[in-house]
Design a protein around this motif. Sequence first.
Motif, mmCIF file in Angstrom:
data_model
loop_
_atom_site.group_PDB
_atom_site.id
_atom_site.type_symbol
_atom_site.label_atom_id
_atom_site.label_comp_id
_atom_site.label_asym_id
_atom_site.label_seq_id
_atom_site.Cartn_x
_atom_site.Cartn_y
_atom_site.Cartn_z
ATOM 1 N N GLY A 163 -25.881 44.921 -50.807
ATOM 2 C CA GLY A 163 -25.122 46.104 -51.147
ATOM 3 C C GLY A 163 -25.786 46.994 -52.170
ATOM 4 O O GLY A 163 -26.971 46.849 -52.476
ATOM 5 N N LEU A 164 -24.974 47.923 -52.692
ATOM 6 C CA LEU A 164 -25.492 48.988 -53.533
ATOM 7 C C LEU A 164 -24.508 49.281 -54.654
ATOM 8 O O LEU A 164 -23.288 49.305 -54.447
ATOM 9 C CB LEU A 164 -25.715 50.241 -52.686
ATOM 10 N N VAL A 165 -25.053 49.518 -55.842
ATOM 11 C CA VAL A 165 -24.284 49.949 -57.002
ATOM 12 C C VAL A 165 -24.675 51.378 -57.331
ATOM 13 O O VAL A 165 -25.866 51.686 -57.469
ATOM 14 C CB VAL A 165 -24.547 49.046 -58.226
ATOM 15 N N LEU A 166 -23.687 52.260 -57.453
ATOM 16 C CA LEU A 166 -23.923 53.626 -57.903
ATOM 17 C C LEU A 166 -23.399 53.760 -59.329
ATOM 18 O O LEU A 166 -22.212 53.518 -59.581
ATOM 19 C CB LEU A 166 -23.220 54.628 -56.989
ATOM 20 N N ILE A 167 -24.281 54.145 -60.248
ATOM 21 C CA ILE A 167 -23.917 54.390 -61.644
ATOM 22 C C ILE A 167 -24.035 55.894 -61.865
ATOM 23 O O ILE A 167 -25.130 56.448 -61.892
ATOM 24 C CB ILE A 167 -24.835 53.607 -62.603
ATOM 25 N N GLY A 191 -29.597 43.246 -55.531
ATOM 26 C CA GLY A 191 -28.876 44.459 -55.166
ATOM 27 C C GLY A 191 -29.710 45.715 -55.332
ATOM 28 O O GLY A 191 -30.721 45.728 -56.033
ATOM 29 N N THR A 192 -29.282 46.777 -54.672
ATOM 30 C CA THR A 192 -29.861 48.100 -54.882
ATOM 31 C C THR A 192 -28.990 48.832 -55.897
ATOM 32 O O THR A 192 -27.760 48.855 -55.766
ATOM 33 C CB THR A 192 -29.911 48.898 -53.569
ATOM 34 N N TYR A 193 -29.622 49.421 -56.903
ATOM 35 C CA TYR A 193 -28.902 50.147 -57.956
ATOM 36 C C TYR A 193 -29.402 51.584 -57.978
ATOM 37 O O TYR A 193 -30.606 51.832 -58.022
ATOM 38 C CB TYR A 193 -29.146 49.499 -59.322
ATOM 39 N N MET A 194 -28.468 52.511 -57.966
ATOM 40 C CA MET A 194 -28.800 53.934 -57.967
ATOM 41 C C MET A 194 -28.157 54.566 -59.195
ATOM 42 O O MET A 194 -26.930 54.545 -59.344
ATOM 43 C CB MET A 194 -28.276 54.583 -56.678
ATOM 44 N N VAL A 195 -28.982 55.099 -60.101
ATOM 45 C CA VAL A 195 -28.500 55.699 -61.343
ATOM 46 C C VAL A 195 -28.757 57.201 -61.303
ATOM 47 O O VAL A 195 -29.900 57.636 -61.118
ATOM 48 C CB VAL A 195 -29.199 55.095 -62.576
ATOM 49 N N TRP A 196 -27.701 57.989 -61.481
ATOM 50 C CA TRP A 196 -27.820 59.442 -61.509
ATOM 51 C C TRP A 196 -27.912 59.922 -62.946
ATOM 52 O O TRP A 196 -27.282 59.351 -63.841
ATOM 53 C CB TRP A 196 -26.614 60.082 -60.831
ATOM 54 N N GLN A 197 -28.690 60.990 -63.153
ATOM 55 C CA GLN A 197 -28.743 61.590 -64.480
ATOM 56 C C GLN A 197 -28.949 63.100 -64.382
ATOM 57 O O GLN A 197 -29.682 63.581 -63.517
ATOM 58 C CB GLN A 197 -29.847 60.961 -65.335
ATOM 59 N N PRO A 198 -28.273 63.858 -65.271
ATOM 60 C CA PRO A 198 -28.567 65.288 -65.384
ATOM 61 C C PRO A 198 -29.740 65.438 -66.345
ATOM 62 O O PRO A 198 -29.679 65.007 -67.490
ATOM 63 C CB PRO A 198 -27.280 65.860 -65.984
ATOM 64 N N VAL A 199 -30.823 66.037 -65.897
ATOM 65 C CA VAL A 199 -32.041 66.092 -66.707
ATOM 66 C C VAL A 199 -32.023 67.363 -67.556
ATOM 67 O O VAL A 199 -32.526 68.412 -67.149
ATOM 68 C CB VAL A 199 -33.305 66.022 -65.838
ATOM 69 N N LYS A 200 -31.410 67.248 -68.714
ATOM 70 C CA LYS A 200 -31.399 68.343 -69.696
ATOM 71 C C LYS A 200 -32.560 68.199 -70.676
ATOM 72 O O LYS A 200 -33.112 69.192 -71.146
ATOM 73 C CB LYS A 200 -30.072 68.343 -70.465
ATOM 74 N N GLU A 201 -32.885 66.960 -71.015
ATOM 75 C CA GLU A 201 -33.981 66.670 -71.936
ATOM 76 C C GLU A 201 -34.965 65.754 -71.200
ATOM 77 O O GLU A 201 -34.769 64.539 -71.153
ATOM 78 C CB GLU A 201 -33.465 66.005 -73.201
ATOM 79 N N PRO A 202 -35.998 66.312 -70.595
ATOM 80 C CA PRO A 202 -36.912 65.505 -69.777
ATOM 81 C C PRO A 202 -37.486 64.296 -70.494
ATOM 82 O O PRO A 202 -37.665 63.237 -69.876
ATOM 83 C CB PRO A 202 -38.010 66.508 -69.395
ATOM 84 N N GLU A 203 -37.769 64.424 -71.790
ATOM 85 C CA GLU A 203 -38.343 63.288 -72.505
ATOM 86 C C GLU A 203 -37.358 62.121 -72.604
ATOM 87 O O GLU A 203 -37.768 60.952 -72.567
ATOM 88 C CB GLU A 203 -38.812 63.717 -73.904
#
Length: 278
Positions: free
Chosen positions: A158-162, A189-201
């Motif tokens: 399965g998959l985890v979405l964070i 497991g497959t883990y998928m993490v989303w992020q809004p890239v406001k500060e690339p570093e």
Amino acid sequence: MNYRHEFHAGNFADVLKHAALTRALLYLRRKDKPFRVIDTHAGAGLYDLAGPEAARSNEAKDGILRLLDDPVPGAAGDLLAPYLDAVRAAGAPKFYPGSPLIAQALMRPQDRAAFCELLPQAAHGLRRALGRDARVKTIEIDGYTGLKAYVPPVERRGLVLIDPPFERRDEYERAFDSLLAGLRKWPGGTYMVWQPVKEPEVADAFCRAIAAEAPDCLRVDLQVEAPQPGRPLARTGLLIVHPPYVLEEELKVLLPALTLRLARGPGAAFFMERYGAA
């Protein structure tokens, strides 16, 4: 940063996230064995694109509505088709489905899902949107706590979405700690993490830290214009731990097409990096 789903439903970040989620779930469907989906920040499930929150930002016009109004041709269009089918089935272009409804549309009778949502009003909306479906369960719980509680699933696939709203200053730290705890309990497991890239570093440091602990990672970012102070979010990213082996090649087809179709101005680009195992 406050990135609640209802204010940004159907924007370019949702398109990247949900297109990749769809492709990963389709890969899991290739085997008859059941799989489990765990969504740590599930949201309300279905969003009215004419409602006050979505209408305030009107971000869907530069996201999902571009794909619905003018379908992407060729191989990229074929890869996007199952995602767009799920979006239309949920009521687009008036409504846009969150990750739980997209996952529900792709699940088979033997598959199961656990959707974590801490806010009671959003959890109530999610239950209403999902309907009577014995395959899915909505739990009013902090998503990071839920991840630790619900892995490993009995299905072992399965998959985890964070997908947090990034409204807390320690969001990256919480996501990092929760992901590593999940990997210790469910390393396959497959883990998928989303992020809004406001500060690339900051995003770079987060991805490198995860990759140091879980070397089999794929990072993909989509930038729709050159980031500028005071402007809306221009770059979003996914870090996928243990990605399905076909996903990298599929995203190599999808990302150029999405960058071209969703560009808001100069500086539109995509980025892909693989850490560890191929």
